[in-house]
Design a protein around this motif. Structure first.
Motif, PDB file in Angstrom:
ATOM      1  N   TYR A 302       0.837  -1.194   0.000  1.00 13.79           N
ATOM      2  CA  TYR A 302       0.000   0.000   0.000  1.00 13.79           C
ATOM      3  C   TYR A 302       0.874   1.247   0.000  1.00 13.79           C
ATOM      4  O   TYR A 302       1.993   1.234   0.525  1.00 13.79           O
ATOM      5  N   THR A 303       0.354   2.325  -0.569  1.00 15.02           N
ATOM      6  CA  THR A 303       1.106   3.569  -0.603  1.00 15.02           C
ATOM      7  C   THR A 303       1.372   4.054   0.815  1.00 15.02           C
ATOM      8  O   THR A 303       0.458   4.121   1.643  1.00 15.02           O
ATOM      9  N   THR A 304       2.624   4.342   1.078  1.00 20.07           N
ATOM     10  CA  THR A 304       3.075   4.772   2.397  1.00 20.07           C
ATOM     11  C   THR A 304       3.438   6.255   2.338  1.00 20.07           C
ATOM     12  O   THR A 304       4.176   6.680   1.451  1.00 20.07           O
ATOM     13  N   LEU A 305       2.908   7.018   3.289  1.00 22.31           N
ATOM     14  CA  LEU A 305       3.142   8.452   3.342  1.00 22.31           C
ATOM     15  C   LEU A 305       3.846   8.819   4.645  1.00 22.31           C
ATOM     16  O   LEU A 305       3.509   8.277   5.704  1.00 22.31           O
ATOM     17  N   ARG A 306       4.818   9.705   4.573  1.00 22.68           N
ATOM     18  CA  ARG A 306       5.459  10.206   5.783  1.00 22.68           C
ATOM     19  C   ARG A 306       4.384  10.829   6.681  1.00 22.68           C
ATOM     20  O   ARG A 306       3.405  11.390   6.189  1.00 22.68           O
ATOM     21  N   THR A 307       4.554  10.761   7.984  1.00 25.39           N
ATOM     22  CA  THR A 307       3.507  11.133   8.931  1.00 25.39           C
ATOM     23  C   THR A 307       2.922  12.517   8.680  1.00 25.39           C
ATOM     24  O   THR A 307       1.696  12.702   8.723  1.00 25.39           O
ATOM     25  N   ASP A 308       3.775  13.506   8.397  1.00 23.57           N
ATOM     26  CA  ASP A 308       3.245  14.856   8.201  1.00 23.57           C
ATOM     27  C   ASP A 308       2.335  14.939   6.978  1.00 23.57           C
ATOM     28  O   ASP A 308       1.355  15.702   6.968  1.00 23.57           O
ATOM     29  N   ILE A 309       2.602  14.136   5.949  1.00 23.86           N
ATOM     30  CA  ILE A 309       1.750  14.097   4.765  1.00 23.86           C
ATOM     31  C   ILE A 309       0.521  13.239   5.035  1.00 23.86           C
ATOM     32  O   ILE A 309      -0.612  13.608   4.699  1.00 23.86           O
ATOM     33  N   TYR A 310       0.738  12.096   5.654  1.00 20.81           N
ATOM     34  CA  TYR A 310      -0.349  11.158   5.928  1.00 20.81           C
ATOM     35  C   TYR A 310      -1.440  11.803   6.777  1.00 20.81           C
ATOM     36  O   TYR A 310      -2.643  11.654   6.486  1.00 20.81           O
ATOM     37  N   THR A 311      -1.058  12.519   7.809  1.00 22.58           N
ATOM     38  CA  THR A 311      -2.026  13.142   8.716  1.00 22.58           C
ATOM     39  C   THR A 311      -2.947  14.096   7.967  1.00 22.58           C
ATOM     40  O   THR A 311      -4.164  14.100   8.167  1.00 22.58           O
ATOM     41  N   ARG A 312      -2.382  14.883   7.063  1.00 23.81           N
ATOM     42  CA  ARG A 312      -3.188  15.842   6.310  1.00 23.81           C
ATOM     43  C   ARG A 312      -4.094  15.135   5.292  1.00 23.81           C
ATOM     44  O   ARG A 312      -5.228  15.568   5.066  1.00 23.81           O
ATOM     45  N   VAL A 313      -3.590  14.050   4.678  1.00 28.86           N
ATOM     46  CA  VAL A 313      -4.408  13.293   3.731  1.00 28.86           C
ATOM     47  C   VAL A 313      -5.608  12.665   4.435  1.00 28.86           C
ATOM     48  O   VAL A 313      -6.754  12.763   3.956  1.00 28.86           O
ATOM     49  N   VAL A 314      -5.380  12.029   5.569  1.00 24.60           N
ATOM     50  CA  VAL A 314      -6.468  11.389   6.314  1.00 24.60           C
ATOM     51  C   VAL A 314      -7.473  12.429   6.802  1.00 24.60           C
ATOM     52  O   VAL A 314      -8.694  12.208   6.737  1.00 24.60           O
ATOM     53  N   LYS A 315      -6.982  13.555   7.271  1.00 31.48           N
ATOM     54  CA  LYS A 315      -7.875  14.616   7.748  1.00 31.48           C
ATOM     55  C   LYS A 315      -8.790  15.104   6.624  1.00 31.48           C
ATOM     56  O   LYS A 315     -10.006  15.264   6.800  1.00 31.48           O
ATOM     57  N   ARG A 316      -8.208  15.347   5.440  1.00 27.33           N
ATOM     58  CA  ARG A 316      -8.995  15.819   4.309  1.00 27.33           C
ATOM     59  C   ARG A 316      -9.961  14.750   3.823  1.00 27.33           C
ATOM     60  O   ARG A 316     -11.138  15.035   3.521  1.00 27.33           O
ATOM     61  N   PHE A 317      -9.516  13.494   3.750  1.00 30.08           N
ATOM     62  CA  PHE A 317     -10.376  12.419   3.277  1.00 30.08           C
ATOM     63  C   PHE A 317     -11.530  12.179   4.251  1.00 30.08           C
ATOM     64  O   PHE A 317     -12.654  11.889   3.837  1.00 30.08           O
ATOM     65  N   SER A 318     -11.251  12.305   5.538  1.00 36.17           N
ATOM     66  CA  SER A 318     -12.309  12.159   6.553  1.00 36.17           C
ATOM     67  C   SER A 318     -13.385  13.218   6.346  1.00 36.17           C
ATOM     68  O   SER A 318     -14.588  12.947   6.481  1.00 36.17           O
TER      69      SER A 318
END
Length: 446
Positions: A302-318
């Motif tokens: 699965y695509t892995t994102l560095r934490t600072d990027i991942y947090t913003r992606v999950v927040k926006r997708f939520s």
């Protein structure tokens, strides 16, 4: 009598000369080759192998599954190096190949072409010798892509067989001969799927598989990973610039769906990198730092994102999916949703596309089929993983779930990466290449 012997020797020499000349001038009937690709779900995470034919005891052909690795510097697999390779001397159900001597220049060239800095790697010495010859063998290091453990293999000369293709069907067999690979002990394949006994190097290394094809095939790889593990409906790996046809589009070259972005070089790596400027979700851009690297991987699920990027992606997708009921997270995912069953049929989630905004202005669209993973009967998750805050790793690693049913092209001729986005939206899939062999008399081209 002497004259007769001289005449026979001369005729024999002419015959051998003509055979060598015909071998050197052999050109396959098509400039593209193809191999079937299988999905394996019996490992810790889904993995993919390419099916390659190997020669057992010179005349016997069998199928071997090699793990697809676009980072590996050379091919390695479970085989036995044997100086005196004759029929019936190889153990039953094992592949025997000719070793490379440590005294040959090829040994030094391969060793100098890569570097594993892992402390677990043993020193590469010239002291080992194989029975049947006084020559020393050529140990080289191989690294398990999952455990990151290092072990030693022996460099060899190999013969692997792929099929030529007219873009619609396999046509005839073609032997990729005297390529350099390595024989590794069975213990090197820990955490591999069952029946996968090798690693197929498809990187930018000078010893990757595609570099041993003749110029007609070019250094172009097109990979189409299947989403199903149905062995009778494999995906496809093409070597060469096509055309590629997938049913029902039997007269439509699927490369017309491709967009391209530059392949980027990265120090100390034979892998493939692209530039992502932003991740776009329903019109909102999540900017990616300029120094962040994006690597493509066939061993990460699965695509892995560095934490600072991942947090913003999950927040926006939520935020854009707030009307979908949440479910308890299922590792390794942190954002999961409840899926409904109506009249015995699962109702698929409808979520916005995710766009990888590339450095040249193109967009690689990740649709629902490549962003949402069904993990349980009533639970589906956003198929992106938190890679941690480590700054010296790649900020983004695009994994295989995001590749499924997408045609992706690694074009080393023009240093570019091609992507189709989901083929499902084009009413086809990676399992729709017709592997029916239209030439039942498989000819071997040396």
């Amino acid at each position: 009598m002497l004259l007769l012997l001289q005449t026979l020797v001369l005729l024999l020499a002419l015959i051998i000369s003509q055979e060598h000349e015909s071998i050197a001038q052999y050109v396959p009937p098509y400039t593209t080759m193809v191999s079937p690709v299988h999905k394996h779900t019996d490992a810790a995470t889904p993995l993919y192998s390419v099916q390659i034919d190997t020669l057992w005891e010179i005349t016997r052909i069998t199928h071997t599954n090699f793990l697809i690795d676009i980072d590996a510097p050379f091919i390695w697999h479970d085989c036995i190096p044997q100086w005196n390779k004759h029929p019936l001397t190889c153990p039953m159900f094992r592949l025997c190949v000719s070793p490379v001597s440590c005294e040959q220049s090829q040994c030094t060239k391969v060793r100098n072409s890569y570097s594993y800095k892992n402390r677990s790697c043993p020193p590469e010495t010239n002291t080992s010798r194989l029975p049947g010859s006084g020559s020393c063998s050529c140990p080289i290091n191989v690294m398990n892509p999952f455990t990151k453990s290092c072990s030693q293999a022996l460099l060899n000369y190999d013969n692997l067989i792929v099929s030529t293709t007219n873009g619609r069907n396999p046509f005839s067999a073609f032997v990729v001969s005297t390529l350099n690979a390595a024989c590794a002990p069975s213990s090197s394949f820990k955490l591999f799927p069952a029946n996968v006994t090798g690693v197929m190097a498809l990187s930018s290394s000078p010893y990757a598989f595609q570099t041993f094809f003749n110029q007609a095939a070019k250094r172009i790889l097109a990979l189409c990973l299947p989403s199903s593990n149905n062995s009778s409906a494999p995906g496809a790996l093409f070597y060469g610039d096509g055309p590629y046809y997938f049913l029902p589009h039997s007269n439509f070259d699927i490369t017309r769906f491709l967009s391209y972005t530059p392949l980027l070089k990265h120090p100390d790596s034979f892998g493939y990198f692209i530039g992502i400027n932003a991740i776009v979700i329903k019109g909102r851009s999540i900017e990616i730092p300029m120094n962040a690297t994006t690597r493509l991987s066939t061993t990460k699920a699965y695509t892995t994102l560095r934490t600072d990027i991942y947090t913003r992606v999950v927040k926006r997708f939520s935020k854009v999916t707030k009307r979908i009921p949440l479910a308890k997270p299922v590792a390794p995912f942190s954002l999961c949703f409840r899926t409904l069953i109506t009249n015995g049929t699962r109702v698929g989630l409808k979520v916005p596309d995710i766009g990888f905004s590339l450095q040249d202005g193109k967009t690689w669209t990740v649709s629902t089929a490549n962003s949402i993973k069904q993990v349980k009967k009533h639970v589906a998750c956003l198929a992106f993983v938190d890679g941690g805050a480590t700054s010296d790793e790649d900020a983004i690693v695009i994994g295989t779930f995001q590749f499924e049913d997408n045609l992706v092209v690694f074009d080393l001729e023009n240093l570019r990466f091609g992507f189709s986005s989901s083929l499902l939206r084009r009413q086809t899939s990676c399992a729709n290449f017709n592997f029916t062999n239209i030439n039942t008399n498989r000819s071997l081209g040396y």
